[in-house]
Scaffold this active site. Structure first.
Site, PDB file in Angstrom:
ATOM      1  CG  HIS A  23      -1.700   1.224   1.403  1.00  0.00           C
ATOM      2  ND1 HIS A  23      -1.451   2.108   2.411  1.00  0.00           N
ATOM      3  CD2 HIS A  23      -2.719   1.758   0.675  1.00  0.00           C
ATOM      4  CE1 HIS A  23      -2.290   3.131   2.314  1.00  0.00           C
ATOM      5  NE2 HIS A  23      -3.063   2.939   1.274  1.00  0.00           N
ATOM      6  CD  GLU A  31      -2.944   2.758  -3.751  1.00  0.00           C
ATOM      7  OE1 GLU A  31      -3.599   3.811  -3.717  1.00  0.00           O
ATOM      8  OE2 GLU A  31      -3.276   1.712  -3.151  1.00  0.00           O
ATOM      9  CG  HIS A  32       0.154   6.347  -0.805  1.00  0.00           C
ATOM     10  ND1 HIS A  32      -0.659   7.450  -0.680  1.00  0.00           N
ATOM     11  CD2 HIS A  32      -0.563   5.311  -0.311  1.00  0.00           C
ATOM     12  CE1 HIS A  32      -1.810   7.097  -0.140  1.00  0.00           C
ATOM     13  NE2 HIS A  32      -1.774   5.797   0.104  1.00  0.00           N
ATOM     14  CD  GLU A  86      -4.877   5.399   3.332  1.00  0.00           C
ATOM     15  OE1 GLU A  86      -5.617   4.485   2.939  1.00  0.00           O
ATOM     16  OE2 GLU A  86      -3.857   5.768   2.720  1.00  0.00           O
TER      17      GLU A  86
END
Length: 412
Positions: free
Chosen positions: A48, A51-52, A126
């Site tokens: 994840h 992804e950023h 997040e």
């Protein structure tokens, strides 16, 4: 019927082209065969985080978004336990811009401490906002490690804990990138107003020179069969009590998957579904209830979750769910009820095929599951499911000892 052509570059990049002249747009979807299940258990949340990081600038393009926006394009991405998927859409006249952008970040991300610091802080924020400080946000952080004991599905895509992201080093990031972000670990779908020959030429030009990576052979620990009911009770600052029941089920690859998916529709798709009719309308036990499958590539979970109506006890709520699950175990689903969920499924499938981005993503996932043409066979597989197959799967899945239950109580 979705028509497509397929070819593979010498470096192992699989390319699928779907022509759709009804749109002025083109879409590039790149699926990397890596998800949170591929992480080290002491370094979770990497897929994840990546992804950023993939939007943080590559070796020749310091700002990914800017050139794309200049030609009227937009992009997004998502990570699951199984895959990381990137997509962009833009006017088809500017197709080459998309190839340039995507190939440069596959070739080499700009690994800077600054970029890592920025994205690390975004992900930590997040984690706090969506998982720790939001009502019911930590459900999967609690449910996964209860349902799984050895398989890496036991942590969520965000990671097990914030410290794993806080402690990420630049060398860890580079190693992850070099292992998984290579052409032979990716599937690219180009869809929309495009010509196959143009896509072939652009693929060779922009992706052909990128070196092949190592062949990744997964050797994940297999989750043993669950033989005892598990439960956990927590109290949180939430408006109402909730219950989550997670049952082990087959994988997305298994032929039984279609019957199991239809069980979730029989139980909770729409206001005429069983759980809605019985537990919301008639008995008023729940204000909101859902049944759904996780569609994981390894053996996944079938989840029933609901928010309780004020004054209802956890015991009453659980009894209500168990009663409905028992019914689907002992009585065959009627011809009409089965036809109704099949018709809804077929309609949503046809409706989903209108969007080129949807088609591109589904073609990539189908190819990863074994054959891009699965996209054209899925509806047939659902339509051929029988009431007996539904009954059989309900009996395999809805057993007390196969269930992990989270009692999520509101602080009084």
């Amino acid at each position: 019927m979705i028509k497509f052509e397929k070819f593979e570059l010498a470096n192992g990049l699989k390319v699928i082209v779907h022509q759709d002249k009804s749109t002025p747009l083109a879409c590039i979807n790149i699926l990397y065969n890596v998800g949170s299940r591929d992480e080290n258990s002491n370094q979770t949340g990497f897929a994840h985080l990546f992804e950023h990081l993939m939007f943080g600038g590559s070796v020749n393009i310091p700002n990914y978004d800017e050139p794309l926006q200049r030609v009227g394009g937009e992009n997004n991405a998502f990570t699951t336990n199984d895959i990381t998927n990137y997509h962009l859409s833009l006017p088809s006249d500017n197709l080459e811009t998309g190839f340039w952008l995507e190939s440069d970040r596959m070739l080499s991300l700009a690994f800077s401490e600054k970029s890592l610091e920025v994205q690390r802080n975004v992900v930590i924020e997040e984690f706090k906002q969506r998982y720790l400080n939001q009502p019911y946000g930590d459900v999967w952080l609690l449910l996964r490690p209860m349902a799984y004991k050895v398989h890496p599905y036991l942590w969520d895509t965000i990671g097990k804990e914030i410290s794993h992201i806080e402690n990420v080093k630049i060398e860890d990031v580079k190693k992850f990138f070099n292992t998984f972000y290579c052409p032979n670990n990716a599937i690219m779908v180009v869809a929309g107003n495009v010509e196959v020959e143009d896509v072939k030429q652009l693929s060779e030009k922009w992706f052909g020179p990128i070196a092949k990576g190592a062949d990744n052979k997964r050797n994940l620990p297999q989750e043993p069969e669950q033989t005892e009911a598990r439960s956990l009770t927590v109290e949180r600052d939430v408006p109402v009590d909730a219950i989550y029941k997670a049952y082990h089920m087959c994988s997305r690859y298994d032929k039984e998957y279609y019957a199991v998916d239809l069980i979730s529709d029989v139980l909770s798709q729409g206001n005429s579904s069983r759980l809605h009719n019985s537990l919301i309308k008639d008995k008023k036990i729940f204000s909101d209830i859902h049944a759904y499958v996780m569609s994981d590539f390894d053996k996944g979970l079938f989840v029933v979750s609901g928010k309780l109506t004020a004054g209802v006890t956890m015991e009453q709520a659980e009894d209500g769910i168990n009663e409905e699950l028992q019914k689907i175990r002992v009585e065959l689903v009627s011809v009409d009820e089965l036809m109704k969920v099949k018709n809804k499924m077929e309609a949503s499938h046809v409706f989903g095929e209108v969007d080129i981005l949807n088609k591109a993503t589904n073609l990539a996932v189908s190819e990863l599951l074994g054959d891009a043409d699965m996209i054209n066979k899925e509806v047939g597989k659902y339509l051929s499911v029988t009431a007996e197959q539904i009954n059989e799967q309900a009996n395999i899945i809805f057993r007390k000892e196969n269930c992990s239950t989270l009692y999520y109580k509101s602080k009084k």
